[in-house]
Scaffold this motif. Sequence first.
Motif, mmCIF file in Angstrom:
data_model
loop_
_atom_site.group_PDB
_atom_site.id
_atom_site.type_symbol
_atom_site.label_atom_id
_atom_site.label_comp_id
_atom_site.label_asym_id
_atom_site.label_seq_id
_atom_site.Cartn_x
_atom_site.Cartn_y
_atom_site.Cartn_z
ATOM 1 N N GLY A 108 38.677 34.416 50.604
ATOM 2 C CA GLY A 108 38.977 33.899 50.553
ATOM 3 C C GLY A 108 38.971 32.489 50.168
ATOM 4 O O GLY A 108 39.131 31.329 49.720
ATOM 5 N N ARG A 109 37.355 32.399 50.353
ATOM 6 C CA ARG A 109 36.278 31.271 49.908
ATOM 7 C C ARG A 109 35.869 31.030 47.870
ATOM 8 O O ARG A 109 35.829 32.665 47.818
ATOM 9 C CB ARG A 109 35.344 31.575 50.366
ATOM 10 C CG ARG A 109 35.500 30.677 52.152
ATOM 11 C CD ARG A 109 33.858 30.584 52.830
ATOM 12 N NE ARG A 109 32.865 32.118 52.609
ATOM 13 C CZ ARG A 109 31.896 32.820 52.896
ATOM 14 N NH1 ARG A 109 31.199 31.143 53.594
ATOM 15 N NH2 ARG A 109 31.272 33.641 52.557
ATOM 16 N N ILE A 110 36.085 29.965 47.603
ATOM 17 C CA ILE A 110 35.659 29.910 46.452
ATOM 18 C C ILE A 110 34.378 30.603 45.694
ATOM 19 O O ILE A 110 33.175 29.560 46.725
ATOM 20 C CB ILE A 110 36.305 29.127 46.019
ATOM 21 C CG1 ILE A 110 37.930 28.169 45.757
ATOM 22 C CG2 ILE A 110 36.166 28.263 44.279
ATOM 23 C CD1 ILE A 110 37.750 26.928 45.220
ATOM 24 N N SER A 111 33.504 31.465 45.251
ATOM 25 C CA SER A 111 32.272 31.776 45.217
ATOM 26 C C SER A 111 32.450 31.320 43.768
ATOM 27 O O SER A 111 30.855 30.402 43.814
ATOM 28 C CB SER A 111 32.437 33.006 44.808
ATOM 29 O OG SER A 111 33.174 33.504 43.817
ATOM 30 N N LEU A 130 41.133 26.585 33.509
ATOM 31 C CA LEU A 130 39.793 26.158 34.759
ATOM 32 C C LEU A 130 40.617 26.933 36.044
ATOM 33 O O LEU A 130 41.238 26.394 35.840
ATOM 34 C CB LEU A 130 39.362 25.579 34.465
ATOM 35 C CG LEU A 130 37.753 24.587 35.426
ATOM 36 C CD1 LEU A 130 36.923 25.584 35.408
ATOM 37 C CD2 LEU A 130 37.108 23.300 35.467
ATOM 38 N N TYR A 131 39.189 28.725 36.416
ATOM 39 C CA TYR A 131 40.107 28.417 37.986
ATOM 40 C C TYR A 131 39.184 28.773 38.666
ATOM 41 O O TYR A 131 38.041 29.860 38.043
ATOM 42 C CB TYR A 131 41.425 29.681 37.834
ATOM 43 C CG TYR A 131 41.055 30.977 36.930
ATOM 44 C CD1 TYR A 131 40.454 31.546 37.185
ATOM 45 C CD2 TYR A 131 41.228 30.796 35.118
ATOM 46 C CE1 TYR A 131 39.500 33.160 36.569
ATOM 47 C CE2 TYR A 131 40.526 31.915 34.421
ATOM 48 C CZ TYR A 131 40.247 33.085 34.865
ATOM 49 O OH TYR A 131 39.062 34.251 34.213
ATOM 50 N N PRO A 132 39.216 29.094 39.588
ATOM 51 C CA PRO A 132 38.377 29.844 40.904
ATOM 52 C C PRO A 132 38.038 31.392 40.699
ATOM 53 O O PRO A 132 39.131 31.726 41.242
ATOM 54 C CB PRO A 132 38.852 28.767 41.995
ATOM 55 C CG PRO A 132 39.916 28.928 42.042
ATOM 56 C CD PRO A 132 40.603 28.551 40.838
#
Length: 235
Positions: free
Chosen positions: A105-108, A97-99
Amino acid sequence: MQKSCSIAWLAGAVALFAAPLQAQPLPPPQNVVQLSASGTVDVPQDHLSLTLGTTRQAADAATVQTQLKAVVDAALAEARKAAAPGQLEVRSGGFSLYPRHTEDGRISTWQGSAEIVLEGRDFGRITSTAARVSGLTVSQVAFSLSREERARVEAQAQAMAIAQFRAKAAELARAFGFADYALREVSVMADDAGTLPHPRMAAMQSKAYADAAPVPVEAGKTAVTVTVSGSVQLK
């Protein structure tokens, strides 16, 4: 004066008796030959490992994990209906499980993957079970030898290697003009060519895979080799 002489005589006697107890250097070995011999047996691979996997993506990690857990739990429950010791073993496989990040650089989103593994000696049972499991596709196929078959084949290869070693030692002894030989030291090592996993891309989507035919599989062969090496004293 007499006492001093007695002490000197006693010290000399101790030194005389102690001298033979000192370790004497052994002569270097002579007429020693190093050799090795191998025995190889080709045997069909009798163990299949089938990996089924799936991926999910969502805005948050908890949703992805929940989705993956539901799919894996259902797949394991279906696969265990056909489980049989040694013939079809069912277990969970990898889980990740990964972003995923945007350019700044923000998690989408979050993406995850999960696997189950079907393995054993009954190829037909394994492939037909995999075809009935919904929500996952075949991601990897790997063949190998079962423990029982490996032990049986190694015993055959070892007997061949030992016979070859003895024959070679006797031949060398005769070639060098000796009547016989004595074994000094020996080591036995077993190895096989091994097998590489064969990736298999699934052309069907997970929904359609539930009604798919069993994946065709065909095992190859493994060369099991046992090597005997050591030294013999020609005599």
